[in-house]
Write a protein that holds these residues in place. Structure first.
Motif, mmCIF file in Angstrom:
data_model
loop_
_atom_site.group_PDB
_atom_site.id
_atom_site.type_symbol
_atom_site.label_atom_id
_atom_site.label_comp_id
_atom_site.label_asym_id
_atom_site.label_seq_id
_atom_site.Cartn_x
_atom_site.Cartn_y
_atom_site.Cartn_z
ATOM 1 N N PRO A 144 -126.999 -31.809 39.062
ATOM 2 C CA PRO A 144 -126.625 -32.669 37.932
ATOM 3 C C PRO A 144 -126.064 -34.009 38.415
ATOM 4 N N LEU A 145 -126.132 -35.001 37.538
ATOM 5 C CA LEU A 145 -125.705 -36.358 37.866
ATOM 6 C C LEU A 145 -124.253 -36.412 38.335
ATOM 7 N N GLU A 146 -123.384 -35.600 37.759
ATOM 8 C CA GLU A 146 -121.974 -35.601 38.174
ATOM 9 C C GLU A 146 -121.863 -35.217 39.655
ATOM 10 N N GLU A 147 -122.683 -34.248 40.090
ATOM 11 C CA GLU A 147 -122.673 -33.820 41.489
ATOM 12 C C GLU A 147 -123.249 -34.906 42.397
ATOM 13 N N VAL A 148 -124.233 -35.659 41.886
ATOM 14 C CA VAL A 148 -124.791 -36.781 42.651
ATOM 15 C C VAL A 148 -123.680 -37.773 42.966
ATOM 16 N N ARG A 149 -122.891 -38.119 41.950
ATOM 17 C CA ARG A 149 -121.799 -39.091 42.146
ATOM 18 C C ARG A 149 -120.762 -38.572 43.140
ATOM 19 N N PHE A 151 -121.175 -36.245 45.516
ATOM 20 C CA PHE A 151 -121.754 -36.155 46.853
ATOM 21 C C PHE A 151 -121.875 -37.534 47.480
ATOM 22 N N TRP A 152 -122.286 -38.534 46.684
ATOM 23 C CA TRP A 152 -122.453 -39.886 47.234
ATOM 24 C C TRP A 152 -121.116 -40.460 47.690
ATOM 25 N N ALA A 153 -120.047 -40.156 46.985
ATOM 26 C CA ALA A 153 -118.718 -40.605 47.418
ATOM 27 C C ALA A 153 -118.374 -40.004 48.777
ATOM 28 N N GLU A 154 -118.755 -38.744 49.000
ATOM 29 C CA GLU A 154 -118.514 -38.107 50.294
ATOM 30 C C GLU A 154 -119.345 -38.762 51.395
ATOM 31 N N VAL A 155 -120.592 -39.128 51.078
ATOM 32 C CA VAL A 155 -121.457 -39.793 52.062
ATOM 33 C C VAL A 155 -120.888 -41.159 52.423
ATOM 34 N N GLN A 156 -120.401 -41.891 51.427
ATOM 35 C CA GLN A 156 -119.814 -43.199 51.704
ATOM 36 C C GLN A 156 -118.577 -43.066 52.590
ATOM 37 N N ALA A 157 -117.787 -42.032 52.364
ATOM 38 C CA ALA A 157 -116.619 -41.789 53.218
ATOM 39 C C ALA A 157 -117.064 -41.498 54.650
ATOM 40 N N LEU A 158 -118.139 -40.733 54.816
ATOM 41 C CA LEU A 158 -118.668 -40.438 56.142
ATOM 42 C C LEU A 158 -119.180 -41.718 56.811
ATOM 43 N N ALA A 159 -119.842 -42.582 56.057
ATOM 44 C CA ALA A 159 -120.334 -43.850 56.610
ATOM 45 C C ALA A 159 -119.179 -44.732 57.063
ATOM 46 N N ARG A 160 -118.090 -44.750 56.285
ATOM 47 C CA ARG A 160 -116.910 -45.528 56.684
ATOM 48 C C ARG A 160 -116.315 -44.961 57.973
ATOM 49 N N GLY A 178 -129.434 -42.091 52.050
ATOM 50 C CA GLY A 178 -129.993 -42.494 50.767
ATOM 51 C C GLY A 178 -129.939 -41.324 49.802
ATOM 52 N N LEU A 179 -129.774 -41.638 48.562
ATOM 53 C CA LEU A 179 -129.761 -40.621 47.516
ATOM 54 C C LEU A 179 -130.552 -41.209 46.361
ATOM 55 N N TYR A 180 -131.641 -40.567 45.991
ATOM 56 C CA TYR A 180 -132.560 -41.182 45.034
ATOM 57 C C TYR A 180 -133.308 -40.102 44.260
ATOM 58 N N PRO A 181 -133.705 -40.406 43.024
ATOM 59 C CA PRO A 181 -134.499 -39.436 42.258
ATOM 60 C C PRO A 181 -135.918 -39.351 42.816
ATOM 61 N N THR A 182 -136.524 -38.179 42.759
ATOM 62 C CA THR A 182 -137.884 -37.994 43.268
ATOM 63 C C THR A 182 -138.725 -37.227 42.255
#
Length: 200
Positions: A144-149, A151-160, A178-182
């Motif tokens: 679900p979209l809430e989980e996308v948001r 998870f992406w926050a966690e990825v951004q923290a990892l990138a930092r 990258g995180l994108y619809p397919t």
């Protein structure tokens, strides 16, 4: 030097996040050379002369791009140093992460559409792939979209965290996410079992 005494990466204060929506900021970010200059300044503050040597470009050309980034509010002078009779300026980013906000103008959306970090990473990683030195993973998940948001926050923290690893060695490594619809296929939902049927 102990772990606690390590110089922070970068070696100047900056905000964690800047939401970018102004047309001049978007145009500034869309240029590959300016993107490289911004990446270099994630390591430490640098002078125009140092940046020019790093990218192997004329100092006047790099000075033009640095001034454009300063005028767009993406770079600033973080310290100065007097060398002989000249004051050297050290530039740094205003924020660790630039996040493109909501865009309303079609021309701004076109500028941002041209910025594709995954395409850039694919081209950049071709040599590593050929040398069998590419580490990558690609996973699909129906979430679900809430989980996308989240998870992406966690990825951004990892990138930092990746960007703040102390600098050493001779090789620069890239990290891309990258995180994108397919249109990937999905399994059908599990049908509820009847009272006398085993669950499928």
């Amino acid at each position: 030097m102990s772990v606690n005494e390590q110089v922070p990466i970068p070696d100047y204060d900056l905000d964690e996040l800047l939401v970018v929506t102004a047309p001049e900021q978007l145009r500034a970010l869309a240029d590959p050379l300016r993107g490289t200059l911004l990446e270099l300044l994630l390591e430490r503050a640098a002078t125009v002369n140092e940046l020019a040597r790093a990218v192997d470009r004329p100092k006047s050309s790099v000075a033009y791009h640095v001034n454009l980034l300063v005028n767009a509010g993406l770079l600033r002078v973080v310290r100065t140093r007097r060398v002989r009779a000249i004051e050297e300026r050290y530039y740094g980013r205003v924020a660790r992460t630039f996040y493109v906000g909501v865009l309303n103008r079609p021309e701004d959306k076109q500028v941002v559409a041209a910025i594709n970090g995954l395409a850039e990473a694919a081209a950049e990683s071709a040599a590593a792939h050929a040398a069998d030195e590419l580490r990558c993973t690609l996973v699909h998940a129906r979430i679900p979209l809430e989980e996308v948001r989240t998870f992406w926050a966690e990825v951004q923290a990892l990138a930092r965290r990746f960007a703040q690893i102390p600098r050493a060695g001779d090789q620069v490594y890239g990290f891309v996410a990258g995180l994108y619809p397919t249109d990937a296929p999905t399994l059908p939902d599990i049908e509820p079992a009847g009272p006398d049927e085993p669950r499928r």
